[in-house]
Design a protein around this motif. Sequence first.
Motif, PDB file in Angstrom:
ATOM      1  N   PHE A   1      71.270   4.882 -52.653  1.00  0.00           N
ATOM      2  CA  PHE A   1      72.006   5.104 -53.682  1.00  0.00           C
ATOM      3  C   PHE A   1      71.379   5.732 -54.656  1.00  0.00           C
ATOM      4  CE2 PHE A   1      74.256   4.735 -57.609  1.00  0.00           C
ATOM      5  CZ  PHE A   1      75.558   5.465 -57.424  1.00  0.00           C
ATOM      6  N   ASN A   2      70.533   4.683 -55.214  1.00  0.00           N
ATOM      7  CA  ASN A   2      69.448   5.156 -56.720  1.00  0.00           C
ATOM      8  C   ASN A   2      68.593   6.610 -56.229  1.00  0.00           C
ATOM      9  OD1 ASN A   2      70.468   3.081 -57.989  1.00  0.00           O
ATOM     10  ND2 ASN A   2      68.575   1.881 -57.713  1.00  0.00           N
ATOM     11  N   ALA A   3      68.332   6.679 -54.969  1.00  0.00           N
ATOM     12  CA  ALA A   3      67.487   7.582 -54.569  1.00  0.00           C
ATOM     13  C   ALA A   3      68.280   9.094 -54.571  1.00  0.00           C
ATOM     14  CB  ALA A   3      66.976   7.386 -53.218  1.00  0.00           C
ATOM     15  N   ALA A   4      69.582   8.868 -54.197  1.00  0.00           N
ATOM     16  CA  ALA A   4      70.447  10.139 -54.097  1.00  0.00           C
ATOM     17  C   ALA A   4      71.074  10.563 -55.496  1.00  0.00           C
ATOM     18  CB  ALA A   4      71.676   9.769 -53.154  1.00  0.00           C
ATOM     19  N   VAL A   5      70.809   9.913 -56.563  1.00  0.00           N
ATOM     20  CA  VAL A   5      71.546  10.046 -58.022  1.00  0.00           C
ATOM     21  C   VAL A   5      70.637  11.274 -58.385  1.00  0.00           C
ATOM     22  CG1 VAL A   5      71.819   9.225 -60.283  1.00  0.00           C
ATOM     23  CG2 VAL A   5      72.618   7.811 -58.578  1.00  0.00           C
ATOM     24  N   ARG A   6      71.337  12.436 -58.947  1.00  0.00           N
ATOM     25  CA  ARG A   6      70.855  13.433 -59.502  1.00  0.00           C
ATOM     26  C   ARG A   6      70.991  13.384 -60.974  1.00  0.00           C
ATOM     27  NH1 ARG A   6      68.498  12.926 -55.751  1.00  0.00           N
ATOM     28  NH2 ARG A   6      68.546  14.047 -53.913  1.00  0.00           N
ATOM     29  N   PRO A   7      70.005  14.060 -61.735  1.00  0.00           N
ATOM     30  CA  PRO A   7      70.208  13.933 -63.245  1.00  0.00           C
ATOM     31  C   PRO A   7      71.354  14.581 -63.659  1.00  0.00           C
ATOM     32  CG  PRO A   7      68.038  14.757 -62.347  1.00  0.00           C
ATOM     33  CD  PRO A   7      68.801  14.629 -61.370  1.00  0.00           C
ATOM     34  N   GLY A   8      72.093  14.086 -64.702  1.00  0.00           N
ATOM     35  CA  GLY A   8      73.084  14.781 -65.385  1.00  0.00           C
ATOM     36  C   GLY A   8      73.764  14.167 -66.724  1.00  0.00           C
ATOM     37  N   THR A   9      74.437  14.842 -67.479  1.00  0.00           N
ATOM     38  CA  THR A   9      75.006  14.262 -68.759  1.00  0.00           C
ATOM     39  C   THR A   9      76.256  13.175 -68.402  1.00  0.00           C
ATOM     40  OG1 THR A   9      74.047  16.212 -69.752  1.00  0.00           O
ATOM     41  CG2 THR A   9      75.814  14.972 -70.997  1.00  0.00           C
ATOM     42  N   PHE A  10      76.125  11.929 -68.787  1.00  0.00           N
ATOM     43  CA  PHE A  10      77.090  11.112 -68.171  1.00  0.00           C
ATOM     44  C   PHE A  10      78.215  10.964 -69.322  1.00  0.00           C
ATOM     45  CE2 PHE A  10      79.361   7.069 -68.513  1.00  0.00           C
ATOM     46  CZ  PHE A  10      79.390   6.701 -67.467  1.00  0.00           C
ATOM     47  N   ASP A  11      79.403  11.232 -68.872  1.00  0.00           N
ATOM     48  CA  ASP A  11      80.599  11.044 -69.699  1.00  0.00           C
ATOM     49  C   ASP A  11      81.827  10.615 -69.176  1.00  0.00           C
ATOM     50  OD1 ASP A  11      82.726  11.393 -71.474  1.00  0.00           O
ATOM     51  OD2 ASP A  11      82.306  13.452 -72.055  1.00  0.00           O
TER      52      ASP A  11
ATOM     53  N   GLU B   1      77.171 -13.968 -50.852  1.00  0.00           N
ATOM     54  CA  GLU B   1      77.144 -14.357 -49.593  1.00  0.00           C
ATOM     55  C   GLU B   1      77.046 -13.313 -48.780  1.00  0.00           C
ATOM     56  OE1 GLU B   1      80.144 -16.935 -48.430  1.00  0.00           O
ATOM     57  OE2 GLU B   1      79.555 -18.553 -49.810  1.00  0.00           O
ATOM     58  N   LEU B   2      76.340 -11.991 -49.376  1.00  0.00           N
ATOM     59  CA  LEU B   2      75.931 -10.790 -48.412  1.00  0.00           C
ATOM     60  C   LEU B   2      74.840 -10.914 -47.891  1.00  0.00           C
ATOM     61  CD1 LEU B   2      77.598  -8.394 -50.989  1.00  0.00           C
ATOM     62  CD2 LEU B   2      78.647  -9.129 -49.131  1.00  0.00           C
ATOM     63  N   ASP B   3      74.295  -9.853 -47.173  1.00  0.00           N
ATOM     64  CA  ASP B   3      73.020  -9.872 -46.474  1.00  0.00           C
ATOM     65  C   ASP B   3      72.005  -9.090 -47.615  1.00  0.00           C
ATOM     66  OD1 ASP B   3      70.667  -9.059 -45.169  1.00  0.00           O
ATOM     67  OD2 ASP B   3      71.684  -8.380 -43.520  1.00  0.00           O
ATOM     68  N   PRO B   4      71.188  -9.966 -48.162  1.00  0.00           N
ATOM     69  CA  PRO B   4      70.136  -9.270 -49.093  1.00  0.00           C
ATOM     70  C   PRO B   4      69.480  -8.099 -48.814  1.00  0.00           C
ATOM     71  CG  PRO B   4      70.012 -11.720 -48.796  1.00  0.00           C
ATOM     72  CD  PRO B   4      70.619 -11.353 -47.609  1.00  0.00           C
ATOM     73  N   ALA B   5      69.018  -7.894 -47.427  1.00  0.00           N
ATOM     74  CA  ALA B   5      68.392  -6.617 -47.075  1.00  0.00           C
ATOM     75  C   ALA B   5      69.364  -5.474 -47.095  1.00  0.00           C
ATOM     76  CB  ALA B   5      67.686  -6.816 -45.584  1.00  0.00           C
ATOM     77  N   ALA B   6      70.572  -5.971 -46.561  1.00  0.00           N
ATOM     78  CA  ALA B   6      71.626  -4.789 -46.468  1.00  0.00           C
ATOM     79  C   ALA B   6      71.984  -4.140 -47.797  1.00  0.00           C
ATOM     80  CB  ALA B   6      72.621  -5.370 -45.567  1.00  0.00           C
ATOM     81  N   LEU B   7      72.186  -5.045 -48.904  1.00  0.00           N
ATOM     82  CA  LEU B   7      72.585  -4.753 -50.148  1.00  0.00           C
ATOM     83  C   LEU B   7      71.136  -3.990 -50.821  1.00  0.00           C
ATOM     84  CD1 LEU B   7      74.830  -4.750 -52.313  1.00  0.00           C
ATOM     85  CD2 LEU B   7      73.735  -7.040 -53.175  1.00  0.00           C
ATOM     86  N   ASP B   8      70.259  -4.579 -50.686  1.00  0.00           N
ATOM     87  CA  ASP B   8      69.101  -3.997 -51.263  1.00  0.00           C
ATOM     88  C   ASP B   8      68.925  -2.406 -50.507  1.00  0.00           C
ATOM     89  OD1 ASP B   8      66.563  -4.091 -53.050  1.00  0.00           O
ATOM     90  OD2 ASP B   8      65.744  -3.422 -50.898  1.00  0.00           O
ATOM     91  N   LYS B   9      69.210  -2.365 -49.387  1.00  0.00           N
ATOM     92  CA  LYS B   9      69.014  -1.003 -48.677  1.00  0.00           C
ATOM     93  C   LYS B   9      70.217  -0.210 -49.355  1.00  0.00           C
ATOM     94  CE  LYS B   9      68.845   1.113 -43.987  1.00  0.00           C
ATOM     95  NZ  LYS B   9      70.047   1.864 -44.258  1.00  0.00           N
ATOM     96  N   THR B  10      71.327  -0.422 -49.403  1.00  0.00           N
ATOM     97  CA  THR B  10      72.570   0.179 -49.926  1.00  0.00           C
ATOM     98  C   THR B  10      71.959   0.846 -51.428  1.00  0.00           C
ATOM     99  OG1 THR B  10      74.184  -0.796 -48.583  1.00  0.00           O
ATOM    100  CG2 THR B  10      74.962   0.392 -50.729  1.00  0.00           C
ATOM    101  N   ILE B  11      71.522  -0.056 -52.289  1.00  0.00           N
ATOM    102  CA  ILE B  11      71.545   0.233 -53.710  1.00  0.00           C
ATOM    103  C   ILE B  11      70.172   0.883 -53.609  1.00  0.00           C
ATOM    104  CG2 ILE B  11      70.654  -0.735 -55.652  1.00  0.00           C
ATOM    105  CD1 ILE B  11      72.336  -3.093 -55.260  1.00  0.00           C
TER     106      ILE B  11
END
Length: 463
Positions: free
Chosen positions: A348-358, A335-345
């Motif tokens: 966020f994805n565009a801001a992720v920088r490459p790294g070694t996950f641990d 029950e969230l605004d689909p456009a708002a959630l899509d924009k947030t994700i």
Amino acid sequence: MSSKYDVLVIGGGNAALCAAISARRGGASVLVLEGAPKFYRGGNTRHTRNMRCAHDAATEILTGPYTEDEFWEDLLRVTGGQTDEVLARHMIRESKDILNWIVEQGVRWQPSLGGTLSLGRTNSFFLGGGRAMLNALYLTAEKLGVDVEYDAEVTDLVIEDGMFLAARLKRPIKGETEIRATSLIAAAGGFEANIEWLKQYWGDAADNFLIRGTPYNRGSILKMLLDKGVQEVGDPTQCHAVAIDARAPKFDGGIITRHDSVVFGIVVNKHAQRFYDEGEDIWPKRYAIWGRLVAAQPDQIAYIIFDSTVVTSFMPTLFPPIAGQTVAELAGKLELDPAALDKTITEFNAAVRPGTFDHTILDDCVTEGITPQKTHWARKIETPPYLAYPVRPGITFTYLGTRVTKEARMLMAEGKPSANMFAAGEIMAGNVLGKGYAAGMGMTIGSVFGRIAGREAARHAKN
């Protein structure tokens, strides 16, 4: 049951039992008054799994040393310096003995559990969990000759000039009675199950809080003590509060409703907006801030969002995640605004920088250019199905309490120690925890100060 004892212990959890056993081993006659029925005895201890104690070397169940200095630094970090250093360092020092002492009382350890808490070096896990630990302590106490009364609601404490004289209690079948004792140990927990009391500080938001533990911790003993001149400690709005599943029951959901998945995704509020750094620090040092964070959001609700790549990375909980093949489908189910959630994700994805996950260290997977930044463990959310957990504030225990000395003796309002009143466990945890929390620390406070309170209360009674 006699009407006169050397030591009266009010409460029935870890702190109370450690106090009762310690006092009995000190030669005192002891009565434990547990307000709950026998099946529900033990307060929040029933839902615990482990305890954090300092130790100098690896053991059969601990993977390495955890020094007093490191424990102190961890406590300093999670509390932001809001702790009584003398009491805290004393607790840490005493915790080294507790690892063996608690085994002598019948409790058994097991290697740490898997999952995201990464506590194999710092925390000792109870074999069989908190209820098994409690059963062992009760068995030992009863073998030693400690009397235990269940369904024993204390209705009044008779205190004069900082001296405890008697407790009046009400029992369903046996009726009302008065118990006199030479020493009192209060180990009856905080006031987290008292929604009306919580609302004094949180307003109507408290109606949306879930209580992770016992419904019997209503703070009645704490209120009596403060009303009768015991000095208080702690901020009444500070508490151990984690994000738990919004589908959990109002009370007693326990540890299986807690979510350890925050670091693997993002957390959004009802407007589909992120509001805090999900990767701020190693999870055992930050999981207990998320309850307060969610409490500050509209309608006290939030959603942990992640994707299918991380579903086996954390401990599963009682409730399955809500799933959608697309972000829009997931948003609809939440029950969230689909456009708002899509924009947030998308942002966020565009801001992720490459790294070694641990996830066991502060890794280099970060975001750049968005607020709030995710400072560790940032990975794109892009592999369907998309998943979410709805979460609400889950209050474990409150930090408003009685101020105590190193001997666990309560201080009166004018600063003078009480002649014969002691406190242990959550009812005095605010001395050590001004804010924040690190996994297993509540049990440390209860065991250490319970043992001290029992020893000192017996010593006072015998003298």
